[in-house]
Design an enzyme around this catalytic site. Structure first.
Site, PDB file in Angstrom:
ATOM      1  CB  THR A  70       5.667   8.447 -12.230  1.00  0.00           C
ATOM      2  OG1 THR A  70       5.627   8.404 -10.822  1.00  0.00           O
ATOM      3  CG2 THR A  70       4.323   8.050 -12.820  1.00  0.00           C
ATOM      4  CB  ILE A 107      -2.701   5.303  -1.918  1.00  0.00           C
ATOM      5  CG1 ILE A 107      -2.741   3.865  -1.360  1.00  0.00           C
ATOM      6  CG2 ILE A 107      -3.294   5.355  -3.324  1.00  0.00           C
ATOM      7  CD1 ILE A 107      -4.136   3.331  -1.095  1.00  0.00           C
ATOM      8  N   GLY A 108      -0.588   7.290  -3.718  1.00  0.00           N
ATOM      9  CA  GLY A 108      -0.390   8.591  -4.363  1.00  0.00           C
ATOM     10  C   GLY A 108      -1.423   8.869  -5.443  1.00  0.00           C
TER      11      GLY A 108
HETATM   12  N1  GLY Z   1       3.613  10.725  -8.786  1.00  0.00           N
HETATM   13  C1  GLY Z   1       3.970   9.573  -8.102  1.00  0.00           C
HETATM   14  C2  GLY Z   1       3.701   9.617  -6.670  1.00  0.00           C
HETATM   15  O1  GLY Z   1       3.902  10.632  -6.028  1.00  0.00           O
HETATM   16  O2  GLY Z   1       3.275   8.635  -6.145  1.00  0.00           O
END
Ligand code: GLY
Length: 313
Positions: free
Chosen positions: A171, A200-201
Site C-alpha cells: 500500500t 474491502i480493507g
Molecule cells: N492495508 C491494505 C489492505 O489490507 O487492504
C-alpha cells in the site's frame, strides 16, 4: 509554516529483491510532492501527486502492480482527507482506472458523498472524465506470481499481500502540511493477494487508512487491513496526539498496541500540525521517505534512517 511531506510504500515482509525499487519509488514520490509544496501548492495536491507517482510504479501495491483477488482481478481502493474542513473522498472496488487516488480526490471536491464503490465509482469517474485503461494493463508479473503462491499455500500470512514469502509490494500513502498550515493525507492500495471478490480493507475507510485534522496532524497506515480497520489505526494515532503524545510516540504506541491486541502487523507515517514526524512499523520492513532542511531522509528496515542532501527535482 515550512511545508513538509512524508510518504510510505507499504509495510510487510518485503524480500531483498524489492528493496531498492521501493526505496527509489518513495524517494521519487516524496520529491514530487515536495516540489508542489515548495511552489506554494496545497497539501491535498502534494499528497495526490506523490501517491500518483507510486500508483504508476509496479514496485507498489497500488494502481499498476496492485495485487489480485481470487478471480485474478485488480480491485483497488483509495482515500484522501483534508484537515482544514475534515472533508474526505474515497473509492473502493475500482477496476478500470490507473489512478484511484485522483478519483478519490474528485469525490472529495465534486461529490456530496464520501465513499463510492464498484459500479458507482466507475460511473462517477467516467462522468468526471477519467479515462479507462484495459484491465490487463494494471496486472504485473509480480502480482500474478503472488496470487499463484497464495493459491498454493492457501493461507493469509502476516503481510498485506497474503503470503509469508512474497511481500514485494505494498500500500502507498502520503501526509503533508502546506505553507498555510493545512494538513492532507492520501492512501491507495490493491488490498491483499487472494482476497475474495468484493473484499474491502482499511485503506478507503476514513479513520483506519487515512486521517487528517489541521488541529492535530495527519496519518496514513499500511499493513493487515482487517486488523487496521478493527483498531481504527489512523484515528487511534490522532487521538493519542490529541491527548498530548508527540507524533512519533503516538505512532509507535498505536501500531504496537494494534499488533499486540490483534496479532497482525502494520505501519504508519504521521505528521503533527507543526511538521513533527512519526514513523513506526511492526512488520519486518516498510519503505518511507521525507524531506526536511534540504535533506532527504529515508529507510526500509527497522531502526534504519538514511540521509542525503536533496536538491529539488
Ligand atoms: N492495508 C491494505 C489492505 O489490507 O487492504
Amino acid at each position: 509554516m515550512h511545508p513538509i511531506i512524508i510518504v510510505h510504500g507499504g509495510a510487510g515482509d518485503i524480500p531483498e529483491s524489492r528493496v531498492q525499487g521501493k526505496l527509489d519509488g518513495v524517494k521519487l514520490a516524496v520529491a514530487i510532492g515536495h516540489k508542489i509544496l515548495e511552489q506554494g501548492g496545497s497539501a491535498l495536491d502534494a499528497v495526490e501527486a506523490a501517491v500518483v507517482s507510486m500508483e504508476k510504479d509496479e514496485y507498489f501495491n497500488a494502481g499498476y502492480g496492485s495485487v489480485l483477488n481470487l478471480r485474478g482481478e485488480v480491485e483497488m481502493e483509495a482515500s484522501i482527507m483534508c484537515g482544514k474542513d475534515l472533508n474526505v473522498g474515497a473509492v473502493t472496488l475500482v477496476k478500470d482506472f490507473m489512478h484511484p487516488i485522483s478519483i478519490a480526490h474528485k469525490v472529495l471536491t465534486d461529490s456530496p458523498h464520501s465513499l463510492i464503490g464498484g459500479e458507482g465509482a466507475k460511473l462517477f469517474a467516467l462522468e468526471k472524465g477519467f479515462p479507462t485503461v484495459p484491465h490487463e494493463s494494471l496486472i504485473s508479473a509480480n502480482a500474478k506470481s503472488a496470487l499463484e503462491e497464495f493459491l498454493q499455500s492457501g493461507e493469509f500470512g502476516r503481510t498485506e499481500i497474503g503470503t509469508k514469502n512474497e511481500g514485494g509490494v505494498g500500500t502507498v500513502g502520503a501526509v503533508a502540511v502546506d505553507a498555510r498550515g493545512h494538513v492532507a493525507v492520501a492512501t491507495s492500495t490493491g488490498g491483499m493477494s487472494g482476497k475474495v471478490v468484493g473484499r474491502i480493507g482499511d485503506t478507503p475507510q476514513i479513520g483506519s487508512g487515512t486521517y487528517a485534522d489541521d488541529n492535530i496532524g495527519g496519518v496514513s497506515t499500511t499493513g493487515h487491513g482487517e486488523s487496521i480497520l478493527k483498531y481504527c489505526l489512523a484515528h487511534s494515532i490522532i487521538k493519542l496526539m490529541e491527548g498530548g503524545e508527540d507524533a512519533n510516540t503516538a505512532t509507535r504506541n498505536a501500531v504496537t498496541g494494534m499488533t499486540s491486541r490483534l496479532k497482525n502487523t502494520a505501519g504508519a507515517i504521521t505528521l503533527s500540525k507543526d511538521g513533527d514526524v512519526g514513523i513506526h512499523f511492526s512488520s519486518q520492513r516498510m519503505a518511507w521517505a521525507y524531506i526536511k532542511n534540504d535533506q532527504i531522509f529515508y529507510g526500509i528496515n527497522q531502526n534504519q534512517v538514511l540521509k542525503e542532501s536533496f536538491t529539488s527535482i
